[in-house]
Each structure stands twice: as structure tokens, then as C-alpha cells.
Write an enzyme that holds these catalytic residues in place. Structure first.
Site, PDB file in Angstrom:
ATOM      1  N   HIS A  60      39.050  32.779  41.188  1.00  5.78           N
ATOM      2  CA  HIS A  60      37.834  33.843  40.708  1.00  5.78           C
ATOM      3  C   HIS A  60      38.877  34.821  41.486  1.00  5.78           C
ATOM      4  CE1 HIS A  60      35.198  36.146  39.037  1.00  5.78           C
ATOM      5  NE2 HIS A  60      33.563  35.715  39.764  1.00  5.78           N
TER       6      HIS A  60
ATOM      7  N   ASP B 227      33.496  32.021  35.763  1.00  2.61           N
ATOM      8  CA  ASP B 227      34.237  33.118  36.550  1.00  2.61           C
ATOM      9  C   ASP B 227      35.401  31.912  37.437  1.00  2.61           C
ATOM     10  OD1 ASP B 227      31.726  34.641  36.285  1.00  2.61           O
ATOM     11  OD2 ASP B 227      31.411  35.245  38.323  1.00  2.61           O
TER      12      ASP B 227
ATOM     13  N   ASP C 241      25.585  38.315  40.440  1.00  2.96           N
ATOM     14  CA  ASP C 241      24.810  38.227  38.854  1.00  2.96           C
ATOM     15  C   ASP C 241      24.844  36.588  39.138  1.00  2.96           C
ATOM     16  OD1 ASP C 241      27.418  37.642  39.196  1.00  2.96           O
ATOM     17  OD2 ASP C 241      28.501  37.835  37.350  1.00  2.96           O
ATOM     18  N   HIS C 242      25.003  35.481  40.311  1.00  5.55           N
ATOM     19  CA  HIS C 242      25.178  34.354  40.343  1.00  5.55           C
ATOM     20  C   HIS C 242      23.999  33.532  40.650  1.00  5.55           C
ATOM     21  CE1 HIS C 242      28.115  33.596  37.527  1.00  5.55           C
ATOM     22  NE2 HIS C 242      28.307  35.242  37.816  1.00  5.55           N
TER      23      HIS C 242
HETATM   24 ZN   LIG Z   1      29.546  36.324  37.329  1.00 10.71          ZN
HETATM   25 ZN   LIG Z   2      31.861  36.667  39.672  1.00 16.93          ZN
END
Ligand SMILES: [Zn+2]
Ligand SMILES: [Zn+2]
Length: 291
Positions: free
Chosen positions: A126, A196, A53-54
Site C-alpha cells: 500500500h 488497501d 478510514d480504518h
Molecule cells: Zn482504506
Molecule cells: Zn489506506
């Protein structure tokens, strides 16, 4: 996950004539078109970690930049793995890049020392190695007062330049001090991007006195255990960190797809840090240095 109203994470800082991008979730290039940022700007990209997602927006964006004939070099900073990711996609998809792409794998510390600002990274907390980034502007020179220089008998020209550079000048046997015509240095702005991550001391230190902290606020307080398990923060955890670090403005980002309306997060966070907002797509915030 994207929702009807929210895309995947990316934050762009427009600073002078430069674009600094933090993360590049899928669909970022479309948002760049909507916000008219342009694909041939002086630009640097900072990736926090190697979760899809990044970073999955990066290949598509590089491809578009090539198609559009980008000429300026592009620097991509990120944790270990970013080089392999970009190179392996490039090997199989063949972007045929037409501009110089420089990839730098970085860790905590100063990752970039520009003439006007620094980019600092801190180890976030994270489930995989993850960096939080701080954009820290260097103090700007004080404002030059041309009227005052003229009143003091200094003609426009090279002597003005000297005064602006902090040097005293001699005019008709008299000294005019730089400090007579130039104000005191103005503080630079500080912005920290920390998504995150659990609330952690490294991020808190990085964020001290920030004018803007963009922090992970994935969940509301009832989901505390889930936040812990997945390496994210609740709204209150983010707000507490923001308060401890004395940040001027807090923006919660990386809101879980389970919240179609994140009002509950805002309510919980504002009890702790009044100046809190929730990130929304294409939201624009002006970051000003506080005195
Ligand atoms: Zn994320
Ligand atoms: Zn992540």
C-alpha cells in the site's frame, strides 16, 4: 468515503464465544449495535494500517465500551503508530477507560498463537505500511463416538476422557484404541483479510487455500492506473490473486465511493474467480473449513 449504502471498513469474525475485529472504520460501533454483537464480549481488534478510514471508529467504540462498563480486557493489534494514536486521543478526550486495554504493535509473521487458532500477518503493498491478516484455525480433534465406546465395553467416565485425548485404554484385559472411537482430526477454517493493497506475493502466500479471502477490490479494470497509484487493486487483480492462491470464496471489499452499484466489479472478477461476491454492509458469511 462512506456512501448512502456503504460504511467504512470493518469485518467481525464471531468464533466460538469470541469476537475478532479487523479494522474499525468510522461508524463501526453503530454497525455493531445493528448486528447485535455486544460490547462486552471477549474481543481482539486487528488494525491493518493507520489511514483514517480504518482506525477512526476505534476511539468512539472504546468510549462506548467504557460508558457501558465493559469489564473484559481488550487487545488491539496494529502496525507502528497504533499505540500513539490511541494514547493521544485518550490524553485529549479522556475516555476514562474502565477496562484493561492492551495495545500491541506488530509486524509480519505470527502475531497471535491461541490454543485454537493463529493470527498471521503479511506485509501488504500500500502507500503506507499496511498488514494483511490471516485467521488460521488449528485442526480440531476428531469426533468422539460414545455409542461405539459403549459397544466396545468402555463405560462413561474418566476412560472416555482418555480416549478423547488420544490415549488407548485397557478394559477387562483388552485394549481399546482411541482411534477406534475417535474420528480423524478435522481441518480448521482459514480466513484472510487483505484490504488497501496491490496484489502482492506476500498476501498471495498468506491466502493459499483460504476458505474465504476478503480482498481489496477498490476499482474496476478501467481504473487500473488509479489502483496502482493509490495502492489498491482492481476487481480482476483481486480475482487473479484469489485464483492463484486457490481460495474457495472471494469477497471484494473497500469498493470506491464512485460505484453506487458495484455490479461491474463483480462481472469482471467472476470471469476469473467464479466464487466471488461483493461485500455489502452487515453481510454475513459462514466460513467453513473445506476438507
Ligand atoms: Zn482504506
Ligand atoms: Zn489506506
Amino acid at each position: 468515503m462512506p456512501t448512502k449504502d456503504r460504511n467504512l471498513p470493518s469485518v467481525v469474525v464471531r468464533r466460538e464465544n469470541e469476537v475478532l475485529m479487523f479494522d474499525c472504520g468510522e461508524g463501526t460501533q453503530k454497525q455493531m449495535v445493528l448486528s447485535k454483537i455486544g460490547f462486552n464480549k471477549k474481543m481482539k481488534i486487528f488494525i491493518t494500517h493507520m489511514h483514517g478510514d480504518h482506525v477512526l471508529g476505534l476511539p468512539g467504540m472504546l468510549q462506548s465500551m467504557s460508558l457501558l462498563g465493559r469489564s473484559k480486557e481488550l487487545d488491539v493489534y496494529g502496525p507502528q503508530g497504533i499505540r500513539d494514536f490511541v494514547e493521544s486521543v485518550n490524553r485529549t478526550v479522556q475516555f476514562q477507560l474502565v477496562f484493561p486495554l492492551r495495545i500491541r504493535e506488530v509486524g509480519p509473521g505470527t502475531v497471535l498463537d491461541d490454543a485454537y487458532y493463529e493470527i498471521k500477518a503479511a506485509s501488504a503493498n500500500h502507500v503506507v505500511p499496511c498488514l494483511s491478516y490471516g485467521l488460521v484455525e488449528k485442526p480440531k480433534p476428531g469426533r468422539f463416538n460414545p455409542k461405539r465406546a459403549q459397544t466396545l465395553g468402555v463405560p462413561k467416565g474418566p476412560l472416555w476422557k482418555k480416549l478423547q485425548l488420544g490415549q488407548d485404554v485397557k478394559i477387562r484385559g483388552r485394549i481399546v484404541k482411541s482411534s477406534d472411537v475417535v474420528g480423524s482430526p478435522r481441518p480448521g477454517a482459514k480466513l484472510v483479510y487483505a484490504v488497501d493493497t496491490r496484489p502482492c506475493s506476500a498476501v498471495r502466500r498468506l491466502a493459499v487455500n483460504a476458505d474465504l479471502l476478503i480482498h481489496d477490490g477498490s476499482f474496476d479494470d478501467s481504473m487500473r492506473d488509479k489502483a496502482k497509484e493509490y495502492g489498491h487493486s482492481t476487481a480482476s487483480e483481486a480475482a487473479s490473486l484469489g485464483r492463484q492462491a486457490k481460495v474457495k470464496q472471494l469477497v471484494l471489499m473497500h469498493i470506491s465511493a464512485m460505484y453506487s452499484n458495484p455490479r461491474v466489479l463483480l462481472r469482471q472478477a467472476r470471469r476469473i474467480h467464479r466464487r466471488t461476491a461483493i461485500a455489502s454492509d452487515l453481510m454475513i458469511t459462514e466460513v467453513k473449513a473445506s476438507n
